[in-house]
Design a protein around this motif. Structure first.
Motif, PDB file in Angstrom:
ATOM      1  N   GLU A  61       0.807  -1.159  -0.126  1.00 43.18           N
ATOM      2  CA  GLU A  61      -0.091  -0.197  -0.154  1.00 43.18           C
ATOM      3  C   GLU A  61       0.808   1.355   0.008  1.00 43.18           C
ATOM      4  N   TYR A  62       2.044   1.312   0.889  1.00 41.00           N
ATOM      5  CA  TYR A  62       2.734   2.459   0.825  1.00 41.00           C
ATOM      6  C   TYR A  62       3.411   2.723  -0.326  1.00 41.00           C
ATOM      7  N   LEU A  63       4.001   1.812  -0.942  1.00 37.24           N
ATOM      8  CA  LEU A  63       4.724   1.947  -2.288  1.00 37.24           C
ATOM      9  C   LEU A  63       3.888   2.039  -3.407  1.00 37.24           C
ATOM     10  N   HIS A  64       2.479   1.681  -3.399  1.00 37.56           N
ATOM     11  CA  HIS A  64       1.589   2.002  -4.286  1.00 37.56           C
ATOM     12  C   HIS A  64       1.160   3.467  -4.396  1.00 37.56           C
ATOM     13  N   TYR A  65       1.053   3.860  -2.928  1.00 39.98           N
ATOM     14  CA  TYR A  65       0.969   5.520  -2.959  1.00 39.98           C
ATOM     15  C   TYR A  65       2.047   6.201  -3.211  1.00 39.98           C
ATOM     16  N   LEU A  66       3.285   5.801  -3.153  1.00 38.00           N
ATOM     17  CA  LEU A  66       4.525   6.412  -3.604  1.00 38.00           C
ATOM     18  C   LEU A  66       4.472   6.860  -5.161  1.00 38.00           C
ATOM     19  N   VAL A  67       4.021   5.431  -5.778  1.00 42.37           N
ATOM     20  CA  VAL A  67       4.114   5.861  -7.294  1.00 42.37           C
ATOM     21  C   VAL A  67       2.734   6.667  -7.742  1.00 42.37           C
ATOM     22  N   THR A  68       1.675   6.419  -7.178  1.00 45.81           N
ATOM     23  CA  THR A  68       0.398   7.026  -7.668  1.00 45.81           C
ATOM     24  C   THR A  68       0.018   8.261  -7.180  1.00 45.81           C
ATOM     25  N   ILE A  69       0.629   8.906  -5.859  1.00 51.62           N
ATOM     26  CA  ILE A  69       0.388  10.030  -5.409  1.00 51.62           C
ATOM     27  C   ILE A  69       1.691  10.764  -5.061  1.00 51.62           C
ATOM     28  N   GLY A  70       2.587  10.170  -4.928  1.00 54.37           N
ATOM     29  CA  GLY A  70       3.921  10.735  -5.061  1.00 54.37           C
ATOM     30  C   GLY A  70       4.475  10.750  -3.427  1.00 54.37           C
ATOM     31  N   ILE A  71       5.750  11.499  -3.098  1.00 55.34           N
ATOM     32  CA  ILE A  71       6.255  11.496  -1.662  1.00 55.34           C
ATOM     33  C   ILE A  71       5.313  12.287  -0.971  1.00 55.34           C
ATOM     34  N   VAL A  72       4.710  13.534  -1.234  1.00 54.00           N
ATOM     35  CA  VAL A  72       3.912  14.188  -0.490  1.00 54.00           C
ATOM     36  C   VAL A  72       2.679  13.757  -0.138  1.00 54.00           C
ATOM     37  N   GLY A  73       2.019  12.733  -1.152  1.00 51.74           N
ATOM     38  CA  GLY A  73       0.855  11.981  -0.817  1.00 51.74           C
ATOM     39  C   GLY A  73       1.071  11.017   0.091  1.00 51.74           C
ATOM     40  N   LEU A  74       2.035  10.222   0.013  1.00 49.26           N
ATOM     41  CA  LEU A  74       2.647   9.253   0.849  1.00 49.26           C
ATOM     42  C   LEU A  74       3.023   9.487   2.387  1.00 49.26           C
ATOM     43  N   LEU A  75       3.448  11.145   2.440  1.00 47.48           N
ATOM     44  CA  LEU A  75       3.727  11.330   3.785  1.00 47.48           C
ATOM     45  C   LEU A  75       2.433  11.854   4.416  1.00 47.48           C
ATOM     46  N   ALA A  76       1.618  12.562   3.594  1.00 48.02           N
ATOM     47  CA  ALA A  76       0.274  12.644   4.163  1.00 48.02           C
ATOM     48  C   ALA A  76      -0.659  11.547   4.558  1.00 48.02           C
ATOM     49  N   TYR A  77      -0.413  10.440   4.115  1.00 48.86           N
ATOM     50  CA  TYR A  77      -1.203   9.111   4.332  1.00 48.86           C
ATOM     51  C   TYR A  77      -0.654   8.505   5.663  1.00 48.86           C
ATOM     52  N   VAL A  78       0.768   8.581   5.621  1.00 48.26           N
ATOM     53  CA  VAL A  78       1.370   8.083   6.735  1.00 48.26           C
ATOM     54  C   VAL A  78       1.195   8.939   7.945  1.00 48.26           C
ATOM     55  N   THR A  79       1.286  10.075   7.825  1.00 45.13           N
ATOM     56  CA  THR A  79       0.807  10.920   8.914  1.00 45.13           C
ATOM     57  C   THR A  79      -0.594  10.906   9.318  1.00 45.13           C
ATOM     58  N   TYR A  80      -1.269  10.964   8.404  1.00 43.28           N
ATOM     59  CA  TYR A  80      -2.859  10.435   8.935  1.00 43.28           C
ATOM     60  C   TYR A  80      -3.016   9.441   9.687  1.00 43.28           C
ATOM     61  N   LEU A  81      -2.498   8.202   9.108  1.00 41.95           N
ATOM     62  CA  LEU A  81      -2.770   6.852   9.916  1.00 41.95           C
ATOM     63  C   LEU A  81      -1.995   6.880  10.835  1.00 41.95           C
ATOM     64  N   GLY A  82      -0.697   7.437  10.978  1.00 41.34           N
ATOM     65  CA  GLY A  82       0.232   7.339  11.937  1.00 41.34           C
ATOM     66  C   GLY A  82      -0.372   8.112  13.372  1.00 41.34           C
ATOM     67  N   SER A  83      -0.834   9.391  12.974  1.00 33.25           N
ATOM     68  CA  SER A  83      -1.443  10.301  14.136  1.00 33.25           C
ATOM     69  C   SER A  83      -2.645   9.814  14.581  1.00 33.25           C
ATOM     70  N   ALA A  84      -3.388   8.906  13.731  1.00 29.42           N
ATOM     71  CA  ALA A  84      -4.750   8.550  14.288  1.00 29.42           C
ATOM     72  C   ALA A  84      -4.427   7.528  15.182  1.00 29.42           C
ATOM     73  N   ILE A  85      -3.282   6.614  15.036  1.00 30.48           N
ATOM     74  CA  ILE A  85      -2.959   5.451  15.877  1.00 30.48           C
ATOM     75  C   ILE A  85      -2.525   5.941  17.308  1.00 30.48           C
ATOM     76  N   VAL A  86      -1.632   7.040  17.200  1.00 29.03           N
ATOM     77  CA  VAL A  86      -1.259   7.500  18.343  1.00 29.03           C
ATOM     78  C   VAL A  86      -2.388   8.369  19.134  1.00 29.03           C
ATOM     79  N   ARG A  87      -3.321   9.089  18.517  1.00 31.15           N
ATOM     80  CA  ARG A  87      -4.337   9.530  19.288  1.00 31.15           C
ATOM     81  C   ARG A  87      -5.155   8.450  19.981  1.00 31.15           C
ATOM     82  N   LEU A  88      -5.259   7.485  19.253  1.00 32.63           N
ATOM     83  CA  LEU A  88      -6.010   6.040  19.808  1.00 32.63           C
ATOM     84  C   LEU A  88      -5.300   5.542  21.028  1.00 32.63           C
ATOM     85  N   CYS A  89      -4.056   5.514  20.883  1.00 31.75           N
ATOM     86  CA  CYS A  89      -3.220   4.991  21.963  1.00 31.75           C
ATOM     87  C   CYS A  89      -3.364   5.796  23.159  1.00 31.75           C
TER      88      CYS A  89
END
Length: 544
Positions: free
Chosen positions: A462-490
C-alpha cells in the motif's frame, strides 16, 4: 437560565442525538452488510461492494446534509464567524486527512495523463479521487457525530461469524452457496467466503480476530468473555484456513504488539497467555484436520507448515496451557480489599491488578531482539550471500522476483518506475490516483508467468503503491494521517476496551498493508473501525 437558552440547548441535544442515530445506522450497514453483500458471486465482487459502500456513504451524507438544513444547524454553522477557533480545533489527523485528499486531487489535475481513470480508479481497484472524497466526507461525519458503543463491535463480530464459517467450509471445498461455479480451476482455491481473494479475506478476518481477542483479554463479565473467546477461536481457524501468508503479519501485530498494553496488568498477562495457548491449539487442531481429511481439504502450503511440522508442537501447546494455568492461579489469588468496599474497594482491586511497566520493558527488549534477528537473516541471506543456510525458509528470506508470490518483481519495478520514469512533479504528487496498471502496462507490458501475460494493477504494498500514484507528498500525508490517528487512539484507550480493540485492528491492518492491497472490499470496514475509535477520542477531547 433563560427559557431561550434552555430551548437552544435542548435543540442542540436533539440534533446531536439524531445525527448520532443516522451515523450509527450507517455504521451498522458498513460493518454488517458490506462483508456479506454480493451479486454475481466472485465475478463482480469488487464492483458490487464498491458500489454498495459508495451508495451507503452518499446516502448518509445526503441525509445528514438535508437534516442540517431542516434543523437549521447548517445555516447556524455558516453564519457563525468563529472560523479561527474551528481551524485551531482541527487535530493533526484532521489536517493530514485533508492533505491526503488534496494530494489525490493535485495528482489527478496536474500530474495524470489519464483524468477519467485517476478520478474513478477504473484502471485499478477504484481507489480514485471519487472514493478518496467519500472517505474524507465520512471521516468528518463520523468523528464529529458518531457515538461509540461496545455493541457496534458485537454486531461486527456477529457478521464475522458468517464470513468465517463460510471461509472454513470453503477450506473443506464444500462451496455451500455455489460461489465457485463457473470459475477456472486454478482460481478456485484463491477465492473464499464473501470477500473474494484470500488476501482481502485475511484483511477482514484479521480484524475480526484482533477485535475479538483484545475484547476477550479485557472483559470482566464471564458471559461476554465466552462470546469474545468463541469469536477469537473461530476467527483463528478461519484466518489460518484462508491459506494466505499475509495473515501472519496481522498475527505478528496482534501477539507481538498487544503486550505493550496488556502486560501492565495481571489480567492482561493472564488473558494474553490464554489467547496464545488457544491459538496454538487451533494450529494443532488444523494439523490434525489436514491429516485426517487430506483428500477433502485444500491444504496449506505456507508459513503455517513451519509451525505445524514441528514434532514438538503438542509440547508447545501443553507448555502454553500450563504456563497460562500457573499465571492464572498466581494472579487470581484473593487480595485484601477495603472493608468499606465502594470506590475504595475498586481502587484497591485496580492497585492489586497493576503490574507496573517492568514486564513491558522486557517485552520491548524481546521485540528488539526479534527485529534484529530478522534483519540479520535478511542481510545474511541476501547481501552476505549465505542463502544456503536457510533452505527451510529460503522462499521467505531470499528476496528476488519470485519473493512473496512475485511481489519482489512488482516492488522492484515500482521503485524503478518512480526513480526513472516519473517527472519531478510526478515524483512529488504521483502519476495519478490508482493508475499503477497504466504505468506497468506501458513500460513493462506485463510479465510472462507460466505462459500467461500478467499486468499488475497494484504494487501489492500500500505504501509503495501510494508513492508511485500520489507521490512523496501524498505518501507522507497518508502515513501522517494513519500514524497520528493510531497515536491519538493509543493515548485515549486507557480503561476503554472498545478503543483498544479498534486500535490494534488498525495497527494490524497497517502492518499487513506492507504486502497487501488497499481495496474497497475490506478497507472501508477497517476505516470504519478507525473512524469509530477516533469519534470516541474526539468526544473526549471536546469535553476536556
Amino acid at each position: 437560565m433563560s427559557k431561550r437558552i434552555k430551548k437552544r440547548m435542548e435543540g442542540a441535544r436533539t440534533f446531536e442525538d439524531n445525527a448520532a442515530l443516522i451515523m450509527g445506522i450507517f455504521t451498522l450497514a458498513v460493518l454488517c452488510l458490506c462483508p456479506v453483500v454480493y451479486h454475481r458471486y466472485y465475478f463482480d465482487i469488487l464492483e458490487t461492494k464498491y458500489q454498495f459502500y459508495c451508495a451507503l456513504a452518499i446516502g448518509a451524507a445526503v441525509i445528514m446534509f438535508l437534516y442540517g438544513i431542516v434543523s437549521g444547524r447548517l445555516k447556524a454553522f455558516f453564519s457563525d464567524l468563529r472560523w479561527k477557533e474551528r481551524i485551531r480545533g482541527l487535530s493533526v489527523t484532521d489536517w493530514a486527512m485533508l492533505a491526503f485528499w488534496l494530494c489525490n486531487v493535485i495528482s489527478w489535475l496536474l500530474c495524470s495523463e489519464w483524468r477519467w481513470e485517476a478520478f474513478w480508479g477504473t484502471s485499478g481497484r477504484y481507489n480514485g479521487v471519487f472514493l478518496m472524497t467519500i472517505y474524507l466526507v465520512i471521516y468528518f461525519l463520523m468523528t464529529r457525530f458518531f457515538r461509540m458503543r461496545r455493541w457496534y463491535l458485537d454486531a461486527f463480530l456477529a457478521a464475522g461469524i458468517f464470513v468465517c464459517l463460510f471461509g472454513i467450509t470453503d477450506y473443506f471445498q464444500m462451496d455451500l452457496l455455489g460461489f465457485k461455479e463457473g470459475m477456472v480451476p486454478e482460481q478456485r482455491e484463491i477465492y473464499t467466503s464473501t470477500l473474494g481473494n484470500i488476501n482481502t479475506y485475511t484483511i477482514y478476518v484479521g480484524a475480526v480476530l484482533t477485535v475479538s481477542a483484545l475484547l476477550f483479554m479485557q472483559e470482566t463479565n464471564w458471559k461476554r468473555m465466552l462470546w469474545y473467546c468463541g469469536n477469537m477461536v473461530l476467527a483463528s481457524f478461519a484466518l489460518i484456513m484462508g491459506t494466505s501468508d499475509n495473515a501472519y503479519l496481522s498475527l505478528a501485530a496482534l501477539f507481538g504488539l498487544s503486550p505493550l498494553y496488556l502486560f501492565q496488568t495481571k489480567t492482561g498477562v493472564r488473558r494474553y497467555l490464554i489467547s496464545a495457548a488457544a491459538f496454538f491449539s487451533v494450529i494443532q487442531c488444523i494439523d490434525w484436520i489436514n491429516a485426517a481429511f487430506a483428500d477433502t481439504v485444500i491444504g496449506i502450503d505456507s508459513a503455517f507448515n513451519l509451525i505445524a511440522n514441528l514434532s514438538f508442537l503438542p509440547l508447545i501447546v501443553l507448555a502454553l496451557w500450563l504456563l497460562a494455568g500457573v499465571v492464572s492461579v498466581w494472579t487470581l489469588r484473593k487480595k485484601p480489599v477495603s472493608e468499606s468496599g465502594g470506590s475504595a474497594g475498586t481502587a484497591q482491586a485496580v492497585s492489586d491488578d497493576c503490574m507496573g511497566k517492568w514486564l513491558v520493558y522486557i517485552w520491548i527488549g524481546v521485540i528488539a531482539l526479534v527485529i534484529g534477528a530478522v534483519a540479520f537473516v535478511f542481510y545474511d541471506a541476501n547481501i552476505a550471500g549465505h542463502a544456503d543456510r536457510y533452505d527451510m525458509i529460503r522462499s521467505y528470506v531470499v528476496f528476488n522476483d519470485a519473493w512473496g508470490t512475485s511481489r519482489g518483481y512488482v516492488w522492484r519495478r515500482s521503485i524503478d518506475l518512480f526513480m526513472n520514469n516519473l517527472t519531478p512533479l510526478q515524483q512529488l504528487f504521483g502519476y495519478g490516483p490508482d493508475t499503477f496498471r497504466l504505468l506497468m502496462q506501458y513500460y513493462y507490458d506485463g510479465k510472462r508467468m507460466e505462459g500467461r501475460r500478467v499486468i499488475y494493477d497494484s504494487a501489492h504494498n500500500e505504501y509503495l503503491h501510494y508513492l508511485v500514484t500520489i507521490g512523496i507528498v501524498g505518501l507522507l500525508a497518508y502515513v501522517t494521517y494513519l500514524g497520528s490517528a493510531i497515536v491519538r487512539l493509543c493515548r485515549g484507550m486507557k480503561d476503554r476496551p472498545e478503543v483498544v480493540a479498534v486500535t490494534f485492528a488498525v495497527i494490524a491492518y497497517s502492518v499487513q498493508a506492507v504486502v497487501n492491497i488497499n481495496i474497497p472490499i475490506a478497507t472501508p470496514i477497517i476505516y470504519q473501525l478507525l473512524y469509530m475509535g477516533l469519534s470516541s477520542i474526539q468526544k473526549r477531547d471536546v469535553s476536556a
